[in-house]
Write a protein that holds these residues in place. Structure first.
Motif, PDB file in Angstrom:
ATOM      1  N   LEU A  77       0.814  -1.209   0.000  1.00 48.49           N
ATOM      2  CA  LEU A  77       0.000   0.000   0.000  1.00 48.49           C
ATOM      3  C   LEU A  77       0.852   1.266   0.000  1.00 48.49           C
ATOM      4  O   LEU A  77       0.453   2.286  -0.552  1.00 48.49           O
ATOM      5  CB  LEU A  77      -0.936   0.022   1.201  1.00 48.49           C
ATOM      6  N   ILE A  78       2.033   1.214   0.621  1.00 40.86           N
ATOM      7  CA  ILE A  78       2.883   2.405   0.658  1.00 40.86           C
ATOM      8  C   ILE A  78       4.082   2.303  -0.281  1.00 40.86           C
ATOM      9  O   ILE A  78       4.732   3.304  -0.553  1.00 40.86           O
ATOM     10  CB  ILE A  78       3.363   2.722   2.089  1.00 40.86           C
ATOM     11  N   ALA A  79       4.373   1.106  -0.769  1.00 42.83           N
ATOM     12  CA  ALA A  79       5.501   0.904  -1.678  1.00 42.83           C
ATOM     13  C   ALA A  79       5.080  -0.049  -2.801  1.00 42.83           C
ATOM     14  O   ALA A  79       5.543  -1.185  -2.878  1.00 42.83           O
ATOM     15  CB  ALA A  79       6.696   0.345  -0.917  1.00 42.83           C
ATOM     16  N   PRO A  80       4.190   0.414  -3.687  1.00 41.46           N
ATOM     17  CA  PRO A  80       3.637  -0.486  -4.706  1.00 41.46           C
ATOM     18  C   PRO A  80       4.648  -1.005  -5.730  1.00 41.46           C
ATOM     19  O   PRO A  80       4.375  -1.992  -6.402  1.00 41.46           O
ATOM     20  CB  PRO A  80       2.561   0.370  -5.381  1.00 41.46           C
ATOM     21  N   ALA A  81       5.814  -0.375  -5.829  1.00 40.63           N
ATOM     22  CA  ALA A  81       6.826  -0.830  -6.786  1.00 40.63           C
ATOM     23  C   ALA A  81       7.893  -1.698  -6.127  1.00 40.63           C
ATOM     24  O   ALA A  81       8.853  -2.109  -6.784  1.00 40.63           O
ATOM     25  CB  ALA A  81       7.489   0.377  -7.451  1.00 40.63           C
ATOM     26  N   ALA A  82       7.743  -2.002  -4.844  1.00 40.63           N
ATOM     27  CA  ALA A  82       8.778  -2.722  -4.097  1.00 40.63           C
ATOM     28  C   ALA A  82       9.002  -4.132  -4.624  1.00 40.63           C
ATOM     29  O   ALA A  82       8.079  -4.803  -5.081  1.00 40.63           O
ATOM     30  CB  ALA A  82       8.418  -2.780  -2.615  1.00 40.63           C
ATOM     31  N   THR A  83      10.260  -4.549  -4.538  1.00 36.40           N
ATOM     32  CA  THR A  83      10.613  -5.941  -4.802  1.00 36.40           C
ATOM     33  C   THR A  83      11.119  -6.536  -3.495  1.00 36.40           C
ATOM     34  O   THR A  83      11.777  -5.871  -2.700  1.00 36.40           O
ATOM     35  CB  THR A  83      11.691  -6.082  -5.899  1.00 36.40           C
ATOM     36  N   ILE A  84      10.783  -7.800  -3.288  1.00 34.49           N
ATOM     37  CA  ILE A  84      11.159  -8.523  -2.081  1.00 34.49           C
ATOM     38  C   ILE A  84      12.158  -9.599  -2.478  1.00 34.49           C
ATOM     39  O   ILE A  84      11.857 -10.446  -3.317  1.00 34.49           O
ATOM     40  CB  ILE A  84       9.921  -9.181  -1.421  1.00 34.49           C
ATOM     41  N   ASN A  85      13.341  -9.539  -1.879  1.00 35.48           N
ATOM     42  CA  ASN A  85      14.385 -10.520  -2.145  1.00 35.48           C
ATOM     43  C   ASN A  85      14.630 -11.322  -0.874  1.00 35.48           C
ATOM     44  O   ASN A  85      14.978 -10.752   0.166  1.00 35.48           O
ATOM     45  CB  ASN A  85      15.684  -9.815  -2.562  1.00 35.48           C
ATOM     46  N   ILE A  86      14.453 -12.631  -0.967  1.00 35.26           N
ATOM     47  CA  ILE A  86      14.733 -13.521   0.162  1.00 35.26           C
ATOM     48  C   ILE A  86      16.182 -13.989   0.005  1.00 35.26           C
ATOM     49  O   ILE A  86      16.564 -14.506  -1.052  1.00 35.26           O
ATOM     50  CB  ILE A  86      13.773 -14.723   0.197  1.00 35.26           C
ATOM     51  N   ILE A  87      16.949 -13.814   1.060  1.00 37.25           N
ATOM     52  CA  ILE A  87      18.380 -14.118   1.034  1.00 37.25           C
ATOM     53  C   ILE A  87      18.668 -15.305   1.940  1.00 37.25           C
ATOM     54  O   ILE A  87      18.212 -15.346   3.089  1.00 37.25           O
ATOM     55  CB  ILE A  87      19.214 -12.906   1.533  1.00 37.25           C
ATOM     56  N   ARG A  88      19.414 -16.268   1.398  1.00 39.20           N
ATOM     57  CA  ARG A  88      19.918 -17.397   2.187  1.00 39.20           C
ATOM     58  C   ARG A  88      21.345 -17.664   1.737  1.00 39.20           C
ATOM     59  O   ARG A  88      21.619 -17.696   0.530  1.00 39.20           O
ATOM     60  CB  ARG A  88      19.049 -18.639   1.997  1.00 39.20           C
ATOM     61  N   ASP A  89      22.251 -17.827   2.680  1.00 40.19           N
ATOM     62  CA  ASP A  89      23.670 -18.052   2.388  1.00 40.19           C
ATOM     63  C   ASP A  89      24.218 -16.991   1.434  1.00 40.19           C
ATOM     64  O   ASP A  89      24.890 -17.301   0.444  1.00 40.19           O
ATOM     65  CB  ASP A  89      23.902 -19.457   1.813  1.00 40.19           C
ATOM     66  N   PHE A  90      23.864 -15.725   1.694  1.00 47.59           N
ATOM     67  CA  PHE A  90      24.332 -14.562   0.939  1.00 47.59           C
ATOM     68  C   PHE A  90      23.830 -14.506  -0.504  1.00 47.59           C
ATOM     69  O   PHE A  90      24.270 -13.665  -1.275  1.00 47.59           O
ATOM     70  CB  PHE A  90      25.870 -14.483   0.943  1.00 47.59           C
ATOM     71  N   GLU A  91      22.910 -15.374  -0.883  1.00 47.05           N
ATOM     72  CA  GLU A  91      22.395 -15.410  -2.252  1.00 47.05           C
ATOM     73  C   GLU A  91      20.893 -15.141  -2.280  1.00 47.05           C
ATOM     74  O   GLU A  91      20.164 -15.556  -1.371  1.00 47.05           O
ATOM     75  CB  GLU A  91      22.652 -16.786  -2.896  1.00 47.05           C
ATOM     76  N   VAL A  92      20.431 -14.483  -3.337  1.00 49.11           N
ATOM     77  CA  VAL A  92      18.996 -14.275  -3.530  1.00 49.11           C
ATOM     78  C   VAL A  92      18.400 -15.601  -3.982  1.00 49.11           C
ATOM     79  O   VAL A  92      18.766 -16.126  -5.038  1.00 49.11           O
ATOM     80  CB  VAL A  92      18.723 -13.181  -4.590  1.00 49.11           C
ATOM     81  N   VAL A  93      17.500 -16.168  -3.183  1.00 52.62           N
ATOM     82  CA  VAL A  93      16.878 -17.443  -3.533  1.00 52.62           C
ATOM     83  C   VAL A  93      15.450 -17.255  -4.046  1.00 52.62           C
ATOM     84  O   VAL A  93      14.887 -18.166  -4.646  1.00 52.62           O
ATOM     85  CB  VAL A  93      16.887 -18.439  -2.348  1.00 52.62           C
ATOM     86  N   GLU A  94      14.895 -16.078  -3.806  1.00 56.42           N
ATOM     87  CA  GLU A  94      13.539 -15.791  -4.265  1.00 56.42           C
ATOM     88  C   GLU A  94      13.420 -14.280  -4.447  1.00 56.42           C
ATOM     89  O   GLU A  94      13.893 -13.505  -3.615  1.00 56.42           O
ATOM     90  CB  GLU A  94      12.536 -16.272  -3.219  1.00 56.42           C
ATOM     91  N   LYS A  95      12.801 -13.880  -5.556  1.00 55.98           N
ATOM     92  CA  LYS A  95      12.617 -12.455  -5.829  1.00 55.98           C
ATOM     93  C   LYS A  95      11.221 -12.254  -6.380  1.00 55.98           C
ATOM     94  O   LYS A  95      10.843 -12.880  -7.374  1.00 55.98           O
ATOM     95  CB  LYS A  95      13.662 -11.960  -6.823  1.00 55.98           C
ATOM     96  N   ASP A  96      10.448 -11.400  -5.716  1.00 57.50           N
ATOM     97  CA  ASP A  96       9.080 -11.140  -6.144  1.00 57.50           C
ATOM     98  C   ASP A  96       8.775  -9.667  -6.003  1.00 57.50           C
ATOM     99  O   ASP A  96       9.359  -8.972  -5.171  1.00 57.50           O
ATOM    100  CB  ASP A  96       8.077 -11.921  -5.272  1.00 57.50           C
TER     101      ASP A  96
END
Length: 152
Positions: A77-96
């Motif tokens: 609602l406040i950041a409609p262009a945001a991307t969410i990056n899930i990090i595990r072992d210093f690597e992006v494992v999921e990006k949405d």
């Protein structure tokens, strides 16, 4: 190396990186996540960094935490262009990208003092998500600005 090529904040071993937040909104994101600074969370914030897409953007990195769907719904609602990056072992494992829900329930408080959700009734708040803000499903109050201030 130019300023744009430098890594402004170091990589995190695990957690969540919220990128492409509208410039100046990082503090609202922290509010949504319930991060106040004294609770021991390791958080990195970049504010008003150059962005081709947004002009300026904020970035929030939260170590050792993945966001719930309710948090993502309010964040959208406040950041409609945001991307969410899930990090595990210093690597992006999921990006949405965040997506705006049709409704948010139980995470915002209605600002109308006379709304049934603000009394002693066991009623969970519900807001319809509109293009220009949110509307209380019970009393019809529309909030266009400062949605982060409504967070329970």
């Amino acid at each position: 190396m130019s300023d744009d090529e430098q890594l402004r904040v170091s990589k995190i071993p695990r957690g969540t990186v919220i990128d492409h937040i509208t410039g100046g909104e990082a503090m609202h994101v922290l509010s949504i996540l319930g991060i106040e600074g004294g609770d021991g969370d390791t958080v990195s914030i970049v504010m008003n960094a150059p962005s081709d897409r947004l002009g300026t953007k904020d970035i929030v990195k939260v170590e050792d935490r993945e966001l719930s769907q309710a948090e993502l719904d309010v964040l959208s609602l406040i950041a409609p262009a945001a991307t969410i990056n899930i990090i595990r072992d210093f690597e992006v494992v999921e990006k949405d990208r965040v997506s705006r829900p049709e409704e948010v329930a139980g995470v915002l408080s209605c600002p109308n003092r006379n709304c049934i959700t603000t009394g002693n009734e066991p009623v969970e708040s519900r807001f319809d998500v509109l293009a220009e803000g949110v509307r209380c499903a019970y009393c019809g109050t529309i909030v266009r600005d400062d949605i982060a201030d409504l967070i329970d």
